[in-house]
Enzyme design. Structure first.
Site, PDB file in Angstrom:
ATOM      1  N   ASP A 278      42.183  59.201   3.092  1.00  0.00           N
ATOM      2  CA  ASP A 278      43.118  59.224   1.977  1.00  0.00           C
ATOM      3  C   ASP A 278      42.942  60.581   1.291  1.00  0.00           C
ATOM      4  OD1 ASP A 278      44.995  58.666   0.074  1.00  0.00           O
ATOM      5  OD2 ASP A 278      44.104  56.774  -0.581  1.00  0.00           O
ATOM      6  N   TRP A 279      43.897  60.933   0.459  1.00  0.00           N
ATOM      7  CA  TRP A 279      43.977  62.304  -0.062  1.00  0.00           C
ATOM      8  C   TRP A 279      42.743  62.684  -0.902  1.00  0.00           C
ATOM      9  CZ3 TRP A 279      46.988  61.433   3.463  1.00  0.00           C
ATOM     10  CH2 TRP A 279      48.055  62.235   3.811  1.00  0.00           C
TER      11      TRP A 279
END
Ligand code: BGC
Length: 788
Positions: A278-279
């Site tokens: 995820d970012w």
């Protein structure tokens, strides 16, 4: 430029291999170490607040690698292009309710709007995987035609607690419905030749401190509840990619967890795609590479440098890096960009709006309908109360939001359907909402907007309105989104103004012999018991996407007979929720500073507080808890009314004792006056020998076709051995215990209409799994320590 020069030197003797023409191995062998490191880290993101450390890194990330992240403006990320080796970039874009890209581009008069489909909670409430497939097809087509390669969805974390701010992006408290709907979305999207990323893998059921939150959970609850939906999606749909989550599980970041990514995902389930973070998720790029989190998104220079250093210092075997690159390349060769697809930037938005409209009306849930208050036949005059009657909430905020061209409000939908509206009331709301909005601080894109307080409706006004209209609609709205969890007061529980409005309006209309109908324009579960007796009908409309108003009108008017059923329980009180004492976790390391501005979600990336959340309730999530411990809910799992009624015929089981599989068959007949669909739910109560079991678990379901009055349909459900089994952590195995299994078929988890049973004559080990994600400390001990 500099890199280009180095690349030139590197290949000056012979023509470099090209992806697609040469073997993947040759392509990887031709990469420099720097190229390898850039390739496994994306090309950055240009959205950080100026001046922040992360901003420097991200901007640098974009500059140093010399690439523009703007192939599809507004997409969430891009992988590193290596033109000399024929490797194109891959564009990754959110999200679960439709493609999220910028609707406008600099110096370009064209628009790039996408369709806002209904939120996932609504999608799950359709209980209709075939419909979900169609939604997936339409979403996937927008991904393809707008030039993206992978859709960052579906999101499929379990609704552990109603306060999780992202529940609207997720499906259900139950892993079977989660897995089946997600698998259909994946298959639908990928039918268009683009990819998906099932997320957030795993145990990301809380937003508060999500980047440093350690989810403490038993292996059994993981396997049976939190991983099971992902397993189903992987095995049924083999998505191109999986996105690891922000949190830790039992002490290890999921993106650094070899147990989760290698043992469970690849070894136990046979996943063959690629895992991305995820970012900005996780903390140690080398550990992520080793664990098999092949791609770090959106990618920072710091991560690329750490990988280069890791290889040079012997901490990261280059073979592991190469394996990760190979997995990314295996996906890139499938992308439309690699195949040279010429996207049109003109998907058929009209056709997709129809899909959105139909889907939304199929997932709305009729919670109450006293004395046939609904449907309200068109042509009647309605008085619409509540801000969201005029200002509909079509979806949640954050990366799960879509930039759609329009959203149909409830009043517009009603007018389109032939109703007349109380214009005076509409004008008063228009004024009130505009004034309140003008006073609101400007919310940043991505962030939730503060809710406008409901206008006070006095008894005389309500009475005057009741004199002129045939019925009242009272809409209550809720919005939430990533970075934040919801609150009990004023969000899960209604505000005094909201309850006051429902009461005053309902009383005034009842005094004149007229009906009041509450419409819930919400993304997650709310409290209903204190006010549900006041109106005649309650329609749970969820957040239905850009066609919301039309879809709600379709159901209110009877054009569509509601067939949605709850995929998450509505408890009576928040305190009844089994995880209520363990949400949103406890800060365990106060040394990290809190974000300067708590409303600034981006700073939460940089300053998360190390926290721990204990899943003390274990496998008893949602109805598994309410049904086992006899806690009465307000509206149970699987509940939903219709304008007609259905009779469930006699249940036949194909055998008395289990041998490989068993088939349950019954007829369902529409015995009412309107055409409609019924969701038939198959629950199983398994014998309890060594392992404790929930009272019932959903094992299969099916929505009938549209049945006319008097019409019936025969439904068959096949139960396989795996569906009988529970996870035994001591043996790392799924075990089906010998004894009598009760099959309970119903219209909800409590409305069981037919039962039968069969015997399994001996204990069976159904499947041996890897020993993984072991919880070393006892949950209760941890909890006691945290609560001190
Ligand atoms: C979210 C993901 C999303 C990503 C890219 C993160 O903040 O958790 O769901 O896909 O951003 O926008």
């Amino acid at each position: 430029m500099f890199i280009g020069f180095l690349a030139f030197l590197h290949v000056s003797c012979s023509a470099p291999p090209k992806l697609g023409k040469s073997s993947i191995k040759d392509v990887i062998d031709a990469m420099t170490l720097e190229e390898k490191a850039y390739f496994v880290t994306g090309t950055g993101m240009d959205m950080a607040s100026p001046g922040s450390k992360a901003s420097e890194e991200r901007t640098a990330g974009a500059l140093v690698v010399g690439q523009s992240p703007k192939l599809v403006p507004g997409a969430a990320g891009t992988t590193y292009e290596i033109a000399r080796l024929g490797i194109p970039a891959m564009v990754l874009a959110d999200g679960p309710a439709g493609l999220r890209i910028s609707p406008r581009r600099e110096n370009d008069s064209a628009t790039y709007y996408c369709t806002a489909f209904p939120v996932s909670t609504l999608l799950a409430s359709t209980w209709d995987p075939e419909l979900a497939y169609k939604v997936g097809q339409a979403m996937g087509n927008e991904v393809l035609e707008y030039g993206a390669d992978v859709l960052l969805g579906p999101a499929m974390n379990i609704h552990r607690n109603p306060l999780c701010g992202r529940n609207f992006e997720y499906y259900s408290e139950d892993p079977l419905i989660t897995g089946r709907i997600a698998a259909s979305i994946v298959n639908g999207v990928e039918s268009q030749g683009v990819g998906t990323s099932i997320k957030h893998f795993a145990g990301n059921n809380t937003e508060t401190n999500r980047n440093a939150l350690d989810t403490i959970v038993s292996e059994r609850a993981l396997r049976e509840i939190y991983l099971e939906g992902f397993r189903i999606a992987v095995e049924e749909a083999q998505p191109w990619t999986v996105m690891s989550s922000y949190n830790l599980i039992n002490g290890v970041f999921t993106s650094e967890s070899h147990d989760l990514l290698a043992k469970v995902l690849r070894n136990d389930w046979g996943f063959s795609g690629l895992v991305m973070s995820d970012w900005f998720g996780g903390a140690d790029a080398v550990a992520q590479m080793k664990a098999g989190n092949e791609l770090l998104m959106p990618g920072t220079v710091a991560q690329a440098n750490a990988i280069i250093r890791g290889v040079k210092e012997g901490k990261l075997d280059v073979a592991q890096l190469d394996r990760n690159i190979e997995r990314i390349l295996n996906i890139i060769v499938q992308t439309p960009r690699f195949k040279g697809y010429k996207h049109s930037n003109k998907p058929d938005l009209k056709a997709h709006a129809t899909v959105a409209r139909t889907t939304a009306s199929e997932g709305m849930v009729l919670l109450k309908n006293d004395k046939g208050a609904l449907p309200l036949f068109s042509g009647r005059k309605l008085a619409a109360f509540g801000n969201t009657s005029y200002d509909i909430i079509s979806g949640g905020t954050g990366s799960g939001d879509v930039n759609e061209a329009y959203s149909v409000s409830l009043v517009d939908g009603l007018k389109n359907a032939g109703y007349t509206l109380d214009e005076e009331l509409q004008a008063a709301y228009g004024l009130y909402i505009n004034e309140a909005k003008a006073k609101q601080p400007k919310a940043r894109d991505f962030m939730p907007k503060a809710r406008i307080k409901e206008m006070t409706v006095s008894a005389p006004i309500a009475s005057k309105t009741a004199g002129a209209a045939d019925a009242a609609l009272i809409t209550i709205g809720r919005s939430s989104g990533e970075f934040f969890d919801r609150k009990v007061e004023g969000d899960f529980n209604f505000t005094p103004e909201e309850i006051g409005m429902i009461k005053v309006v309902s009383d005034a209309f009842h005094a004149k012999g007229k009906k009041s109908i509450v419409v819930l324009n919400i993304g997650g579960v709310v409290e209903t018991s204190t006010w549900s007796r006041m109106p005649d009908a309650i329609l749970l409309a969820w957040q239905g996407g850009q066609e919301s108003g039309n879809s709600i009108a379709d159901v209110l008017s009877g054009k569509v007979n509601p067939s949605g059923k709850l995929a998450s329980t509505f408890p009576i009180r928040y305190e009844d929720v089994p995880s209520s004492k363990n949400f949103p976790g406890v800060v365990v390391d106060h040394s990290k500073t809190a974000p300067a501005d708590p409303a600034d979600g981006m700073s939460a990336f940089q300053n998360p507080k190390a926290s721990r959340i204990v899943y003390e309730e274990g496998i008893y999530v949602g109805y598994r808890y309410y049904e086992t411990f006899g806690v009465k809910p307000a509206y149970e799992f699987g509940y939903g009314l219709s304008y007609t009624s259905f009779e469930f015929g006699k249940l036949t089981l194909s055998a008395q004792s289990f041998a490989g599989e068993i088939t349950a068959t019954l007829d369902v007949k529409n015995v009412g006056k309107a055409a409609g669909k019924e969701v038939v739910q198959v629950y199983l109560a398994a014998p309890t020998k060594q392992l404790e079991k929930p009272a019932v678990e959903l094992k299969s379901f099916c929505k009938t076709r549209l049945l006319n009055p008097g019409e019936s349909q025969t439904l068959s459900f096949v139960l396989k051995l795996h569906q009988l089994a529970s996870f035994d952590p001591a043996a790392s195995s799924w075990i089906a215990e010998a004894g009598r299994y009760e099959v309970k078929i119903g219209a909800s988890s409590r409305d069981i209409r037919q039962t039968g049973s069969f015997i399994l004559d001996k204990d069976l080990i159904v499947k041996q799994e890897s020993s993984a994600l072991v919880l070393k400390e006892k949950i209760n001990e941890l909890k006691r320590r945290d609560l001190k």
